[in-house]
Design an enzyme around this catalytic site. Structure first.
Site, PDB file in Angstrom:
ATOM      1  N   LYS A  57      15.669  45.320 -41.504  1.00  0.00           N
ATOM      2  CA  LYS A  57      15.388  45.469 -42.935  1.00  0.00           C
ATOM      3  C   LYS A  57      15.636  44.147 -43.653  1.00  0.00           C
ATOM      4  O   LYS A  57      16.428  43.335 -43.192  1.00  0.00           O
ATOM      5  CB  LYS A  57      16.328  46.524 -43.543  1.00  0.00           C
ATOM      6  CG  LYS A  57      16.037  47.950 -43.180  1.00  0.00           C
ATOM      7  CD  LYS A  57      17.068  48.873 -43.836  1.00  0.00           C
ATOM      8  CE  LYS A  57      16.847  50.324 -43.451  1.00  0.00           C
ATOM      9  NZ  LYS A  57      15.601  50.896 -43.931  1.00  0.00           N
ATOM     10  N   ARG A  67      14.612  60.162 -37.491  1.00  0.00           N
ATOM     11  CA  ARG A  67      13.854  61.233 -36.851  1.00  0.00           C
ATOM     12  C   ARG A  67      14.158  61.319 -35.354  1.00  0.00           C
ATOM     13  O   ARG A  67      14.071  62.391 -34.754  1.00  0.00           O
ATOM     14  CB  ARG A  67      12.352  61.045 -37.118  1.00  0.00           C
ATOM     15  CG  ARG A  67      11.810  59.722 -36.679  1.00  0.00           C
ATOM     16  CD  ARG A  67      10.511  59.340 -37.373  1.00  0.00           C
ATOM     17  NE  ARG A  67      10.723  58.874 -38.748  1.00  0.00           N
ATOM     18  CZ  ARG A  67       9.756  58.543 -39.602  1.00  0.00           C
ATOM     19  NH1 ARG A  67       8.495  58.632 -39.248  1.00  0.00           N
ATOM     20  NH2 ARG A  67      10.041  58.134 -40.809  1.00  0.00           N
ATOM     21  N   ASP A 100      22.417  51.616 -41.210  1.00  0.00           N
ATOM     22  CA  ASP A 100      21.030  51.422 -40.766  1.00  0.00           C
ATOM     23  C   ASP A 100      20.543  50.026 -41.161  1.00  0.00           C
ATOM     24  O   ASP A 100      20.147  49.796 -42.300  1.00  0.00           O
ATOM     25  CB  ASP A 100      20.130  52.497 -41.413  1.00  0.00           C
ATOM     26  CG  ASP A 100      18.667  52.374 -40.975  1.00  0.00           C
ATOM     27  OD1 ASP A 100      18.391  51.613 -40.023  1.00  0.00           O
ATOM     28  OD2 ASP A 100      17.814  53.052 -41.587  1.00  0.00           O
TER      29      ASP A 100
END
Ligand code: BES
Ligand code: ZN
Ligand code: ZN
Length: 494
Positions: free
Chosen positions: A274, A348, A267
């Site tokens: 990030k 999600r 991720d």
């Protein structure tokens, strides 16, 4: 590791090390300690008198036996207060003691199940703790330190059917957890979505489970727009693995439990990139998927009387010219539309489509496990995972299974009002809220896809990884969730 139970006397033990729990307030003049004092020519008593041995957790003293072969030792290992010794504490006692021994050239260890460690749940806890404690993280260094491995464990205590069952369950729980740890620890270049699916399929083959892997073409055909939005930016294709455990005999259970694990093999955050600092840790963003694969292995061996599906939606989350962008609207498998405001809230999205798929396969209860939010790490740290649930009975069962297994959880609320935070002006919902209640808004998003089905969400972002080693566990992936999910399922169909 060869594990046996034996009731032979201490003088007949031939293992390299005799490991003895010592409790605070225990006297060296009584019971097994007195016997040991005799066998060590008074050294046990001296260890107490000098104050070196107190029984406090992690205090230990290694002594040599009189007249024994040169390598044979006794390890007195502090176990703390006897009356407070829960299964979790017993696991940790065994893990710490075995980790202490692992670096000290011992190959066979006899654990004396003394005092509070003598109960029937102790065999399971001790075996579990020992097997978890002994495993080190995957290492790719070409020059490895050679170390003697502990290959034999004997539990010295009452030989009974319960003790053997404890060894069996402890072993299978620890093996499944260690399997999940190995998967979660793999670097992203080696543990791709395809590799994760292959690992799940290989496990299914070994354990006699059915396994099906959906590829991106199939996902497109049925309309898994949320999962596919996450994988758009990556050159590695997404996978959705479905593992299926059916009880061998006809069971009365109409229940189909679906366990769903977030399988983001790396991720980066996607276009909402990030920061570089500690981004490398995001290889463990498939810790939920690994936990479900591990739990399904344990379930295959526990053989509960209930059908269990294990789903692992797997993808990378990377930026590219094709990647999903903030502001994009995607249509999920359920038909509900999602405004993707932040591409870093990707877990999600993949869970949403996996949940809809699980419901189509007949799931009547759903538990998902996901390294979902940094907010949950801030709220609960590495000690407990967040539990969010639309059905209090299910939440209570998970709390109990967590306390018993050692994978502890803490419930957070899901009041309707939190839902307002993820209301979108242009779609059915958006994928992030504001800065408040981050763990809960993540769960509120997922809740939109479960309908009336009892469902629980475990946010394991804080518990899936240890930054620093513990006396009882190596640093890195913890396999959190395997024992909780397996224990929960075995209680449902026990
Ligand atoms: N995988 C991360 C969550 C995470 C953070 C796991 C730290 C383990 C340690 C997740 O996909 C993520 O990035 N979540 C965002 C959500 C936010 C954009 C609403 C987060 O927590 O910052
Ligand atoms: Zn993310
Ligand atoms: Zn993530």
């Amino acid at each position: 590791m060869e594990i046996t139970v034996s009731d032979k006397p201490l003088t007949a033990v031939t293992d390299d090390v005799i490991l003895l729990p010592v409790y605070e307030s225990q006297s060296p003049a009584e019971g097994l300690l007195a016997e040991m004092n005799h066998l060590t020519n008074g050294a046990v008593g001296q260890a107490f008198e000098s104050g070196e041995m107190t029984g406090k957790p992690h205090r230990w003293v290694s002594l040599y036996l009189k007249g024994a072969r040169a390598t044979q030792r006794v390890l007195l290992y502090g176990a703390g207060q006897e009356e407070k010794l829960s299964p979790l504490q017993q696991q940790r006692w065994a893990g710490s003691a075995l980790r202490t021994l692992a670096s000290r050239s011992a190959q066979s260890v006899a654990v004396v199940m003394n005092g509070s460690c003598a109960g029937v749940t102790s065999a399971r806890a001790i075996v579990e703790g020992a097997l978890l404690g002994l495993v080190e993280s995957n290492v790719y260094a070409t020059e490895k330190e050679a170390r003697a491995e502990i290959t034999r464990l004997t539990l010295i205590g009452e030989v009974s059917a319960e003790a053997h069952e404890g060894v069996r369950v402890g072993t299978l729980m620890a093996e499944a957890t260690n399997f999940a740890r190995t998967l979660a620890h793999e670097p992203g270049n080696l543990m791709t979505p395809t590799k994760l699916a292959e690992e799940a399929a290989a496990m299914a083959m070994r354990e006699g489970l059915s396994c099906q892997v959906l590829n991106e073409d199939e996902m497109k055909r049925i309309g898994m727009g949320a999962l596919l939005a996450v994988s758009r930016g990556s050159a590695e294709p997404a996978t959705l693995t479905v593992l299926d455990y059916c009880p061998s005999t006809e069971s009365n259970h109409q229940e189909v439990i679906a366990l769903i694990g977030k399988g983001i093999t790396f991720d980066s955050g996607g276009i909402s990139l990030k920061p570089a600092d500690r981004m490398e840790e995001m290889k463990y963003d498939m810790g939920g998927g690994a936990a479900v694969i591990g739990a399904m292995q344990a379930i295959a061996r526990l053989r509960p009387q209930v059908r269990v599906l294990g789903l692992i939606p797997a993808s990378e989350n990377l930026p590219s010219g094709r990647a999903v962008k903030p502001g994009d609207v995607v249509r999920s498998l359920s038909g509900k539309t999602i405004e993707v405001v932040n591409t870093d809230a990707e877990g999600r999205l993949v869970l949403a489509d996996a949940i809809t798929y699980a419901i189509r396969l007949g799931a009547t209860r759903i538990v998902d496990a996901a390294t979902l939010t940094g907010a949950c790490v801030i709220a609960l740290g590495e000690v407990r995972a967040g539990l969010m649930c639309n059905h209090q009975g299910l939440a209570d069962e998970l709390v109990a299974a967590g306390d018993f297994s050692g994978d502890r959880v803490w419930q957070l609320p899901l009041d309707r009002e939190y839902g307002q935070l993820i209301r979108s002006e242009i779609a059915d919902m958006k994928n992030i809220g504001n800065r408040t209640a981050g763990a809960i808004t993540g769960a509120m998003f997922i809740k939109n896809f479960v309908g009336d089905i009892p469902w629980a969400h475990l946010d394991i972002a804080g518990t899936a990884w240890l930054d620093k080693e513990k006396p009882y566990l190596a640093k890195g992936a913890t396999g959190f969730g395997v024992r909780l999910l397996a224990e929960f399922v075995s209680r449902c169909g026990g």
